[in-house]
Enzyme design. Structure first.
Site, PDB file in Angstrom:
ATOM      1  N   ARG A 251      -3.565   2.342   0.337  1.00 40.28           N
ATOM      2  CA  ARG A 251      -3.280   2.785  -1.037  1.00 40.28           C
ATOM      3  C   ARG A 251      -3.763   4.218  -1.243  1.00 40.28           C
ATOM      4  O   ARG A 251      -4.710   4.665  -0.607  1.00 40.28           O
ATOM      5  CB  ARG A 251      -3.989   1.862  -2.042  1.00 40.28           C
ATOM      6  CG  ARG A 251      -3.486   0.438  -2.027  1.00 40.28           C
ATOM      7  CD  ARG A 251      -4.160  -0.359  -3.128  1.00 40.28           C
ATOM      8  NE  ARG A 251      -3.769   0.132  -4.428  1.00 40.28           N
ATOM      9  CZ  ARG A 251      -2.900  -0.486  -5.249  1.00 40.28           C
ATOM     10  NH1 ARG A 251      -2.371  -1.644  -4.896  1.00 40.28           N
ATOM     11  NH2 ARG A 251      -2.596   0.029  -6.399  1.00 40.28           N
TER      12      ARG A 251
ATOM     13  N   HIS B 108      -2.085  -2.408   3.634  1.00 41.61           N
ATOM     14  CA  HIS B 108      -1.606  -1.466   2.620  1.00 41.61           C
ATOM     15  C   HIS B 108      -2.614  -0.328   2.482  1.00 41.61           C
ATOM     16  O   HIS B 108      -3.745  -0.541   2.034  1.00 41.61           O
ATOM     17  CB  HIS B 108      -1.460  -2.234   1.287  1.00 41.61           C
ATOM     18  CG  HIS B 108      -0.874  -1.439   0.163  1.00 41.61           C
ATOM     19  ND1 HIS B 108      -0.546  -2.021  -1.045  1.00 41.61           N
ATOM     20  CD2 HIS B 108      -0.545  -0.132   0.038  1.00 41.61           C
ATOM     21  CE1 HIS B 108      -0.052  -1.093  -1.860  1.00 41.61           C
ATOM     22  NE2 HIS B 108      -0.047   0.061  -1.222  1.00 41.61           N
TER      23      HIS B 108
ATOM     24  N   GLU C 114       2.087  -1.105   4.730  1.00 42.60           N
ATOM     25  CA  GLU C 114       2.579  -1.032   3.343  1.00 42.60           C
ATOM     26  C   GLU C 114       2.106   0.267   2.741  1.00 42.60           C
ATOM     27  O   GLU C 114       0.944   0.658   2.922  1.00 42.60           O
ATOM     28  CB  GLU C 114       1.963  -2.165   2.528  1.00 42.60           C
ATOM     29  CG  GLU C 114       2.832  -3.345   2.342  1.00 42.60           C
ATOM     30  CD  GLU C 114       2.134  -4.337   1.422  1.00 42.60           C
ATOM     31  OE1 GLU C 114       1.549  -3.926   0.402  1.00 42.60           O
ATOM     32  OE2 GLU C 114       2.170  -5.513   1.753  1.00 42.60           O
TER      33      GLU C 114
ATOM     34  N   GLU D 175      12.081  -6.770   1.467  1.00 39.59           N
ATOM     35  CA  GLU D 175      11.114  -7.844   1.228  1.00 39.59           C
ATOM     36  C   GLU D 175      11.261  -8.248  -0.231  1.00 39.59           C
ATOM     37  O   GLU D 175      11.047  -7.420  -1.128  1.00 39.59           O
ATOM     38  CB  GLU D 175       9.680  -7.372   1.530  1.00 39.59           C
ATOM     39  CG  GLU D 175       8.670  -8.489   1.268  1.00 39.59           C
ATOM     40  CD  GLU D 175       7.254  -8.172   1.735  1.00 39.59           C
ATOM     41  OE1 GLU D 175       7.086  -7.414   2.717  1.00 39.59           O
ATOM     42  OE2 GLU D 175       6.315  -8.694   1.106  1.00 39.59           O
TER      43      GLU D 175
ATOM     44  N   ARG E 294      -8.625   1.760  -2.051  1.00 41.84           N
ATOM     45  CA  ARG E 294      -9.558   0.760  -2.584  1.00 41.84           C
ATOM     46  C   ARG E 294      -9.917  -0.318  -1.562  1.00 41.84           C
ATOM     47  O   ARG E 294     -10.931  -0.989  -1.714  1.00 41.84           O
ATOM     48  CB  ARG E 294      -8.997   0.112  -3.858  1.00 41.84           C
ATOM     49  CG  ARG E 294      -7.818  -0.788  -3.634  1.00 41.84           C
ATOM     50  CD  ARG E 294      -7.466  -1.568  -4.884  1.00 41.84           C
ATOM     51  NE  ARG E 294      -6.907  -0.738  -5.932  1.00 41.84           N
ATOM     52  CZ  ARG E 294      -6.122  -1.221  -6.899  1.00 41.84           C
ATOM     53  NH1 ARG E 294      -5.836  -2.512  -6.939  1.00 41.84           N
ATOM     54  NH2 ARG E 294      -5.624  -0.430  -7.824  1.00 41.84           N
TER      55      ARG E 294
ATOM     56  N   HIS F 291       4.326 -12.126  -1.688  1.00 37.11           N
ATOM     57  CA  HIS F 291       3.479 -11.866  -2.855  1.00 37.11           C
ATOM     58  C   HIS F 291       3.183 -13.159  -3.610  1.00 37.11           C
ATOM     59  O   HIS F 291       4.094 -13.851  -4.028  1.00 37.11           O
ATOM     60  CB  HIS F 291       4.072 -10.842  -3.830  1.00 37.11           C
ATOM     61  CG  HIS F 291       2.994 -10.042  -4.492  1.00 37.11           C
ATOM     62  ND1 HIS F 291       2.280 -10.511  -5.546  1.00 37.11           N
ATOM     63  CD2 HIS F 291       2.457  -8.840  -4.182  1.00 37.11           C
ATOM     64  CE1 HIS F 291       1.366  -9.626  -5.884  1.00 37.11           C
ATOM     65  NE2 HIS F 291       1.436  -8.602  -5.064  1.00 37.11           N
TER      66      HIS F 291
ATOM     67  N   THR G 282       0.102  -5.170  -6.351  1.00 39.49           N
ATOM     68  CA  THR G 282       1.472  -4.709  -6.556  1.00 39.49           C
ATOM     69  C   THR G 282       2.133  -5.610  -7.601  1.00 39.49           C
ATOM     70  O   THR G 282       2.160  -6.821  -7.442  1.00 39.49           O
ATOM     71  CB  THR G 282       2.257  -4.779  -5.225  1.00 39.49           C
ATOM     72  OG1 THR G 282       1.419  -4.275  -4.191  1.00 39.49           O
ATOM     73  CG2 THR G 282       3.522  -3.975  -5.296  1.00 39.49           C
TER      74      THR G 282
ATOM     75  N   HIS H 294      -7.587  -7.811   1.934  1.00 36.48           N
ATOM     76  CA  HIS H 294      -8.755  -8.345   1.227  1.00 36.48           C
ATOM     77  C   HIS H 294      -9.962  -8.598   2.122  1.00 36.48           C
ATOM     78  O   HIS H 294     -11.053  -8.863   1.620  1.00 36.48           O
ATOM     79  CB  HIS H 294      -8.362  -9.566   0.403  1.00 36.48           C
ATOM     80  CG  HIS H 294      -7.403  -9.178  -0.685  1.00 36.48           C
ATOM     81  ND1 HIS H 294      -7.716  -8.205  -1.617  1.00 36.48           N
ATOM     82  CD2 HIS H 294      -6.128  -9.543  -0.941  1.00 36.48           C
ATOM     83  CE1 HIS H 294      -6.673  -8.015  -2.409  1.00 36.48           C
ATOM     84  NE2 HIS H 294      -5.692  -8.811  -2.022  1.00 36.48           N
TER      85      HIS H 294
ATOM     86  N   ASN I 281      -1.526 -10.307   5.673  1.00 36.12           N
ATOM     87  CA  ASN I 281      -2.006  -9.096   5.015  1.00 36.12           C
ATOM     88  C   ASN I 281      -3.544  -9.153   4.962  1.00 36.12           C
ATOM     89  O   ASN I 281      -4.112 -10.065   4.353  1.00 36.12           O
ATOM     90  CB  ASN I 281      -1.407  -9.029   3.601  1.00 36.12           C
ATOM     91  CG  ASN I 281      -1.843  -7.792   2.855  1.00 36.12           C
ATOM     92  OD1 ASN I 281      -3.017  -7.446   2.883  1.00 36.12           O
ATOM     93  ND2 ASN I 281      -0.923  -7.135   2.190  1.00 36.12           N
TER      94      ASN I 281
HETATM   95  N1  PXP Z   1       4.055  -8.126   0.279  1.00 41.79           N
HETATM   96  C1  PXP Z   1       3.800  -6.993  -0.399  1.00 41.79           C
HETATM   97  C2  PXP Z   1       4.841  -5.930  -0.419  1.00 41.79           C
HETATM   98  C3  PXP Z   1       2.567  -6.797  -1.054  1.00 41.79           C
HETATM   99  O1  PXP Z   1       2.341  -5.656  -1.733  1.00 41.79           O
HETATM  100  C4  PXP Z   1       1.583  -7.792  -0.954  1.00 41.79           C
HETATM  101  C5  PXP Z   1       0.243  -7.569  -1.582  1.00 41.79           C
HETATM  102  O2  PXP Z   1      -0.400  -6.508  -0.991  1.00 41.79           O
HETATM  103  C6  PXP Z   1       1.890  -8.953  -0.226  1.00 41.79           C
HETATM  104  C7  PXP Z   1       3.147  -9.098   0.352  1.00 41.79           C
HETATM  105  C8  PXP Z   1       0.910 -10.054  -0.079  1.00 41.79           C
HETATM  106  O3  PXP Z   1       0.665 -10.609  -1.330  1.00 41.79           O
HETATM  107  P1  PXP Z   1      -0.513 -11.643  -1.506  1.00 41.79           P
HETATM  108  O4  PXP Z   1      -1.767 -10.919  -1.180  1.00 41.79           O
HETATM  109  O5  PXP Z   1      -0.399 -12.061  -2.921  1.00 41.79           O
HETATM  110  O6  PXP Z   1      -0.244 -12.763  -0.529  1.00 41.79           O
END
Ligand code: PXP
Length: 239
Positions: free
Chosen positions: A44, A42, A72, A153, A48, A192, A103, A9, A6
């Site tokens: 959003r 993602h 996402e 998921e 952001r 997550h 999330t 960030h 992901n």
């Molecule tokens: N899976 C989903 C559905 C998420 O919303 C997120 C965060 O955007 C992640 C995985 C990844 O989570 P993390 O950034 O904490 O590894």
């Protein structure tokens, strides 16, 4: 086991100064070069981090066969229209609220069956494999199956935040949920809050076919670089 990195960030860092760098597309390429199997991003409602243009660029790479893209998004009409236009290989539906830092829990599929049937049907018609981000709960798994989602998921955020007995109990719930979902024909992913320290028990759950990991990889990248941070997770995920 599929590692979806992901890259939200990377965009968070860019948006903090409204610069053009660091570039999420370059980050995606580096992650793939280091062994990632796909990229998750993602879009959003509040934009952001990932911007529309980022998602368009990632989708163009996906269309060109250069990456597996998991978009996402919240189950809103705006996002469904964007996904149906961009046609990523996968879409993961997540709950979203403006105030949250990230999330915060799974989607209540069982409580919004009619809406979810419609959203999933539109995304399935566009050729996207739809995943429901849910807590490890039987009612949510059954609801996901009933609305024709192909994938779930499992939300590992509580597991990641707990420790001791509470963490073990949450792990057990994830194990049982993964087993049950697999048995009724769903593809199981998880994600997550996963870090190098807490990911191994997820790798040991054989029904879990993929993990989506973001924050920890980008955080580790500060010290070891993005490619090394990605490769470290990929090594940990070898079965
Ligand atoms: N899976 C989903 C559905 C998420 O919303 C997120 C965060 O955007 C992640 C995985 C990844 O989570 P993390 O950034 O904490 O590894």
């Amino acid at each position: 086991m599929h590692l979806g990195v992901n890259i939200d960030h990377i965009a968070t860092l860019r948006q903090a100064r409204l610069t053009t760098y660091p570039c999420p597309i370059q980050a995606a390429k580096d992650c793939l070069e280091a062994g990632a199997d796909g990229i998750t991003a993602h879009l959003r409602e509040d934009r952001r981090h990932i911007q529309d243009k980022d998602m368009e660029n990632l989708a163009a790479m996906a269309q060109a066969g250069e990456l597996h893209l998991n978009m996402e998004m919240a189950a809103t009409d705006e996002m469904v229209a964007i996904a149906c236009k961009l046609k990523p290989q996968a879409v993961c539906l997540v709950p979203e609220s403006r105030e949250e830092l990230t999330t915060e829990g799974g989607l209540d599929v069982a409580g919004h069956i009619e809406r979810m049937i419609d959203v999933v049907a539109r995304l399935n018609d566009a050729g996207c494999a739809v995943s429901m981000f849910i807590d490890p709960d039987k009612a949510q798994i059954d609801a996901s199956k009933n609305i024709q989602a192909a994938v779930i998921e499992l939300h590992t955020g509580h597991y990641a935040n707990f420790n001791g007995d509470k963490q073990l109990s949450e792990l057990k719930s994830i194990q049982e949920a993964a087993r049950y979902a697999d048995k009724i024909g769903l593809i199981v992913h998880a994600g997550h809050g996963l870090t190098l320290d807490n990911t191994k028990p997820m790798v040991d759950i054989k029904e879990i076919m993929g993990l989506n990991i973001g924050h920890a990889i980008v955080a580790d990248a500060v010290f070891v670089g993005l490619k090394q941070a990605t490769a470290d997770f990929k090594t940990l995920m070898k079965r």
